[in-house]
Design a protein around this motif. Structure first.
Motif, PDB file in Angstrom:
ATOM      1  N   CYS A 134       0.840  -1.201   0.000  1.00 21.96           N
ATOM      2  CA  CYS A 134       0.000   0.000   0.000  1.00 21.96           C
ATOM      3  C   CYS A 134       0.879   1.257   0.000  1.00 21.96           C
ATOM      4  O   CYS A 134       0.620   2.212  -0.743  1.00 21.96           O
ATOM      5  CB  CYS A 134      -0.929  -0.005   1.203  1.00 21.96           C
ATOM      6  N   CYS A 135       1.915   1.264   0.825  1.00 23.13           N
ATOM      7  CA  CYS A 135       2.854   2.402   0.853  1.00 23.13           C
ATOM      8  C   CYS A 135       3.457   2.638  -0.525  1.00 23.13           C
ATOM      9  O   CYS A 135       3.481   3.769  -1.028  1.00 23.13           O
ATOM     10  CB  CYS A 135       3.990   2.139   1.844  1.00 23.13           C
ATOM     11  N   LEU A 136       3.951   1.574  -1.114  1.00 24.90           N
ATOM     12  CA  LEU A 136       4.619   1.691  -2.402  1.00 24.90           C
ATOM     13  C   LEU A 136       3.653   2.095  -3.507  1.00 24.90           C
ATOM     14  O   LEU A 136       4.023   2.822  -4.436  1.00 24.90           O
ATOM     15  CB  LEU A 136       5.314   0.379  -2.747  1.00 24.90           C
ATOM     16  N   ALA A 137       2.400   1.630  -3.417  1.00 23.58           N
ATOM     17  CA  ALA A 137       1.399   2.029  -4.405  1.00 23.58           C
ATOM     18  C   ALA A 137       1.126   3.528  -4.307  1.00 23.58           C
ATOM     19  O   ALA A 137       1.053   4.232  -5.317  1.00 23.58           O
ATOM     20  CB  ALA A 137       0.110   1.237  -4.196  1.00 23.58           C
ATOM     21  N   ILE A 138       0.983   4.020  -3.072  1.00 23.32           N
ATOM     22  CA  ILE A 138       0.741   5.449  -2.861  1.00 23.32           C
ATOM     23  C   ILE A 138       1.904   6.280  -3.389  1.00 23.32           C
ATOM     24  O   ILE A 138       1.714   7.359  -3.961  1.00 23.32           O
ATOM     25  CB  ILE A 138       0.511   5.725  -1.357  1.00 23.32           C
ATOM     26  N   LEU A 139       3.126   5.759  -3.226  1.00 25.35           N
ATOM     27  CA  LEU A 139       4.322   6.473  -3.678  1.00 25.35           C
ATOM     28  C   LEU A 139       4.662   6.178  -5.144  1.00 25.35           C
ATOM     29  O   LEU A 139       5.652   6.696  -5.671  1.00 25.35           O
ATOM     30  CB  LEU A 139       5.517   6.087  -2.797  1.00 25.35           C
ATOM     31  N   LYS A 140       3.840   5.324  -5.777  1.00 27.53           N
ATOM     32  CA  LYS A 140       4.046   4.935  -7.174  1.00 27.53           C
ATOM     33  C   LYS A 140       5.414   4.283  -7.382  1.00 27.53           C
ATOM     34  O   LYS A 140       6.110   4.547  -8.366  1.00 27.53           O
ATOM     35  CB  LYS A 140       3.888   6.148  -8.099  1.00 27.53           C
ATOM     36  N   ARG A 141       5.766   3.412  -6.451  1.00 23.39           N
ATOM     37  CA  ARG A 141       7.063   2.743  -6.531  1.00 23.39           C
ATOM     38  C   ARG A 141       6.939   1.224  -6.399  1.00 23.39           C
ATOM     39  O   ARG A 141       7.820   0.566  -5.853  1.00 23.39           O
ATOM     40  CB  ARG A 141       7.993   3.295  -5.446  1.00 23.39           C
ATOM     41  N   LEU A 142       5.865   0.659  -6.890  1.00 25.43           N
ATOM     42  CA  LEU A 142       5.705  -0.788  -6.827  1.00 25.43           C
ATOM     43  C   LEU A 142       6.785  -1.515  -7.619  1.00 25.43           C
ATOM     44  O   LEU A 142       7.039  -2.695  -7.389  1.00 25.43           O
ATOM     45  CB  LEU A 142       4.323  -1.190  -7.348  1.00 25.43           C
ATOM     46  N   ASP A 143       7.439  -0.786  -8.532  1.00 25.97           N
ATOM     47  CA  ASP A 143       8.497  -1.411  -9.310  1.00 25.97           C
ATOM     48  C   ASP A 143       9.755  -1.682  -8.498  1.00 25.97           C
ATOM     49  O   ASP A 143      10.686  -2.327  -8.970  1.00 25.97           O
ATOM     50  CB  ASP A 143       8.856  -0.539 -10.517  1.00 25.97           C
TER      51      ASP A 143
END
Length: 327
Positions: A134-143
């Motif tokens: 969820c954190c990474l999705a919000i920060l647009k860093r799922l990659d």
């Protein structure tokens, strides 16, 4: 049926922050960041986020950040994914994600098998997978992580009854005490797991929607409220856990929404504000948030819409991902 005492709830939330020397405040010091998320998100859903000083809140949150990049529950406390997620959510509320060094925050706690550790001490739990993703999705860093491995790990936690455990082989109905001061039951795990599978769209078909949906809708008791698992009392917080999960698997029509609305409203303190776990109990910020958020999911009039996956107002989620607001 009563009405939502919105103005009273706003006054209650604002009063809690002023009671820093109270017993309740002292014993909850270690999770103040979670409390900030619950209270501030409630204010936003009620359309009253402007009653707080955003600069003051953001300044305090940044003081909770550890040199590792993670956030502690309060200034000087150890960082953990649970508090880091709350920090991301509050900063998103105020549209202040740009104050972060994203590369520092996204240093991964992902393990080789795809699981996530909550902190440097290494405890593994599917809830931490939710927090991290969820954190990474919000920060647009799922990659920055291996999403496929993360999903495979979660699928490996599936049990014969259609649910999911904290780790592979763990019982799906087991409750365990954690430092957020509430009991995370099977139901909380289902929300976290459903969210991750919903987000990734990978292996989503492995979720037996009817079986899980049946189990979730069976949580509604005669009072209209929802419980965490069989033979337990209804609790307002499950208005969020159950509803959001049912919405994400398209089974929310399986419960009686009007009875649930009445149950939540009956748990209000209409004189002093706040919502409790069940009627006539003491109110707290946690249940106030999940009660209001549950009503939002039920499309109660006068409340902003909330996103069942990110646990944030829909306009905030739209701003993050689409650069626009929507009501």
């Amino acid at each position: 049926m009563g009405e939502l005492a919105g103005d009273k709830h706003v006054k209650y939330i604002l009063s809690v922050e002023k009671k820093k020397d109270s017993f309740e405040s002292v014993v909850m010091e270690h999770l103040r960041l979670n409390g900030a998320y619950w209270g501030l998100t409630t204010l936003d859903l009620l359309g009253k986020l402007d009653t707080v000083d955003s600069d003051e809140v953001v300044s305090w949150i940044l003081q909770c950040q550890h040199e590792s990049g993670g956030f502690g529950g309060n200034i000087g406390h150890d960082p953990h994914l649970l508090y880091t997620l709350s920090a991301m959510q509050v900063l998103a509320l105020f549209d202040k994600l740009d104050v972060l060094d994203v590369n520092k925050v996204t240093d991964s706690l992902q393990n080789e098998d795809g699981s996530f550790s909550g902190d440097i001490w290494g405890e593994v739990d599917t809830r931490f997978s939710y927090c991290a993703i969820c954190c990474l999705a919000i920060l647009k860093r799922l990659d920055s992580i291996n999403v496929e491995k993360a999903v495979r790990y979660i699928v490996s936690c599936k049990t014969l009854d259609g649910g999911f455990g904290c780790t592979p082989g763990a019982e799906s109905h087991a409750g365990q005490k954690y430092n957020l001061q509430w009991r995370f039951t099977w139901l909380h795990l289902q929300y976290f797991v459903v969210w991750v599978l919903w987000l990734s769209r990978v292996h989503y078909i492995t979720l037996t929607k009817d079986l899980l949906g049946w189990w979730l809708c069976e949580r509604q008791v005669k009072s209209g409220g929802l419980n965490g698992h069989p033979e337990k009392l209804a609790d307002v917080c499950y208005s969020w856990w159950v509803l959001s999960s049912l919405i994400m698997i398209d089974r929310v029509h399986w419960i009686d929404k009007e009875k649930l609305i009445k149950f939540i409203l009956d748990c209000q303190d209409t004189e002093n504000g706040g919502i409790s776990d069940r009627p006539d109990d003491a109110v707290d910020i946690f249940h106030t948030y999940f009660g209001v958020a549950g009503l939002s999911l039920l499309e109660y009039p006068g409340l902003k819409a909330t996103d069942p996956a990110y646990a944030l107002p829909v306009d905030v989620v739209n701003r993050i991902f689409f650069g626009r607001c929507s009501t």
